[in-house]
Scaffold this motif. Structure first.
Motif, mmCIF file in Angstrom:
data_model
loop_
_atom_site.group_PDB
_atom_site.id
_atom_site.type_symbol
_atom_site.label_atom_id
_atom_site.label_comp_id
_atom_site.label_asym_id
_atom_site.label_seq_id
_atom_site.Cartn_x
_atom_site.Cartn_y
_atom_site.Cartn_z
ATOM 1 N N LEU A 194 0.837 -1.205 0.000
ATOM 2 C CA LEU A 194 0.000 0.000 0.000
ATOM 3 C C LEU A 194 0.873 1.256 0.000
ATOM 4 N N ALA A 195 1.916 1.254 0.838
ATOM 5 C CA ALA A 195 2.844 2.388 0.881
ATOM 6 C C ALA A 195 3.609 2.489 -0.431
ATOM 7 N N PHE A 196 3.987 1.340 -0.998
ATOM 8 C CA PHE A 196 4.676 1.319 -2.296
ATOM 9 C C PHE A 196 3.805 1.973 -3.361
ATOM 10 N N ASP A 197 2.521 1.626 -3.382
ATOM 11 C CA ASP A 197 1.605 2.191 -4.381
ATOM 12 C C ASP A 197 1.464 3.704 -4.220
ATOM 13 N N ILE A 198 1.339 4.165 -2.964
ATOM 14 C CA ILE A 198 1.219 5.599 -2.711
ATOM 15 C C ILE A 198 2.497 6.319 -3.125
ATOM 16 N N ALA A 199 3.644 5.785 -2.724
ATOM 17 C CA ALA A 199 4.921 6.417 -3.083
ATOM 18 C C ALA A 199 5.112 6.427 -4.597
ATOM 19 N N SER A 200 4.687 5.375 -5.272
ATOM 20 C CA SER A 200 4.785 5.329 -6.735
ATOM 21 C C SER A 200 3.933 6.420 -7.372
ATOM 22 N N ASN B 278 12.500 7.149 -8.448
ATOM 23 C CA ASN B 278 12.918 8.549 -8.406
ATOM 24 C C ASN B 278 13.510 8.890 -7.044
ATOM 25 N N ASP B 279 14.322 9.957 -7.019
ATOM 26 C CA ASP B 279 14.909 10.406 -5.761
ATOM 27 C C ASP B 279 13.814 10.673 -4.739
ATOM 28 N N GLY B 280 14.010 10.170 -3.560
ATOM 29 C CA GLY B 280 13.072 10.377 -2.477
ATOM 30 C C GLY B 280 12.028 9.288 -2.336
ATOM 31 N N PHE B 281 11.970 8.360 -3.299
ATOM 32 C CA PHE B 281 10.950 7.304 -3.263
ATOM 33 C C PHE B 281 11.074 6.443 -2.006
ATOM 34 N N GLU B 282 12.270 5.922 -1.733
ATOM 35 C CA GLU B 282 12.458 5.021 -0.590
ATOM 36 C C GLU B 282 12.132 5.715 0.724
ATOM 37 N N LYS B 283 12.571 6.955 0.887
ATOM 38 C CA LYS B 283 12.300 7.683 2.130
ATOM 39 C C LYS B 283 10.805 7.923 2.293
ATOM 40 N N TYR B 284 10.143 8.317 1.221
ATOM 41 C CA TYR B 284 8.710 8.588 1.291
ATOM 42 C C TYR B 284 7.943 7.321 1.675
ATOM 43 N N GLN B 285 8.274 6.216 1.026
ATOM 44 C CA GLN B 285 7.627 4.941 1.323
ATOM 45 C C GLN B 285 7.879 4.530 2.780
ATOM 46 N N ARG B 286 9.110 4.671 3.239
ATOM 47 C CA ARG B 286 9.453 4.336 4.620
ATOM 48 C C ARG B 286 8.667 5.205 5.596
ATOM 49 N N ASP B 287 8.593 6.493 5.309
ATOM 50 C CA ASP B 287 7.864 7.412 6.190
ATOM 51 C C ASP B 287 6.385 7.034 6.309
ATOM 52 N N ILE B 288 5.778 6.637 5.198
ATOM 53 C CA ILE B 288 4.373 6.213 5.230
ATOM 54 C C ILE B 288 4.214 5.033 6.182
ATOM 55 N N CYS B 289 5.051 4.034 6.015
ATOM 56 C CA CYS B 289 4.957 2.827 6.850
ATOM 57 C C CYS B 289 5.211 3.133 8.318
ATOM 58 N N LEU B 290 6.268 3.862 8.598
ATOM 59 C CA LEU B 290 6.618 4.141 9.988
ATOM 60 C C LEU B 290 5.573 5.026 10.667
ATOM 61 N N ASN B 291 5.050 6.007 9.938
ATOM 62 C CA ASN B 291 3.991 6.845 10.503
ATOM 63 C C ASN B 291 2.725 6.032 10.764
#
Length: 183
Positions: free
Chosen positions: A41-47, A54-67
């Motif tokens: 779900l976080a992967f889909d949102i980050a995509s 793209n730059d920032g993808f991994e951090k954004y996805q991680r932030d969604i999950c951790l939050n």
């Protein structure tokens, strides 16, 4: 320490796409009256927001999950079953953040690597249940995916159990995981 309940259970079921993680997670969560959080779900949102690769993808996805995990904890959820495609080295940035958060919340994580024989994996990926999803659905794509990424490693700095689900139903797999959970 984050406010919430200190004894929230966190179970990660990890392995390659199409192996049955989410189905097993839903069965386990149903048995325990816990929540399921599929990482895809976080992967889909980050995509959609950043664009895969793209730059920032991994951090954004991680932030969604951790939050999301912080929110579940602060909402006093008793347990979370999280599904994840752990790829050795490539996923370590996420794992470091996750382990830090679990430590901060004083939650002990329990990690289960799911695997099965290739023919069974192909059958699961090409099943009717995966039709009309944005998940892997063909044998050709699965074979390429499995050659491209290393899913055979356990998560570093975390005790992991391996479970071969080749001849197990989702219920049997969930029961096998439940039997290994710390009380």
């Amino acid at each position: 320490m984050l406010q919430g309940i200190e004894n929230m259970k966190f179970v990660m079921i990890f392995g390659p796409s199409g192996i049955g993680k989410e189905t097993i997670a839903r069965q386990l969560a149903s048995q325990k009256d816990w929540r399921v959080f599929p990482q895809h779900l976080a992967f889909d949102i980050a995509s959609a927001v950043i664009g895969f690769g793209n730059d920032g993808f991994e951090k954004y996805q991680r932030d969604i999950c951790l939050n999301a995990l912080k929110t579940l904890h602060s909402n006093k959820v008793t347990g979370v079953v999280f599904t994840f495609c752990y790829v050795s080295k490539a996923s370590d940035y996420f794992i470091q953040g996750l382990l830090s958060l679990l430590d901060e919340m004083q939650v002990v994580g329990e990690f289960f690597r799911i695997n099965c024989e290739l023919e069974e994996h192909i059958a699961r990926v090409t099943s009717n249940g995966r039709k009309n999803t944005n998940k892997i659905q063909t044998e050709e794509y699965l074979r390429h995916y499995l050659q491209r990424f290393d899913f055979g490693e356990s998560i570093p700095n975390a005790r992991s159990y391996a479970l071969d689900t080749t001849s197990m139903t989702p219920e049997e797999s969930a029961n096998a995981i439940a039997a290994k959970l710390r009380t």
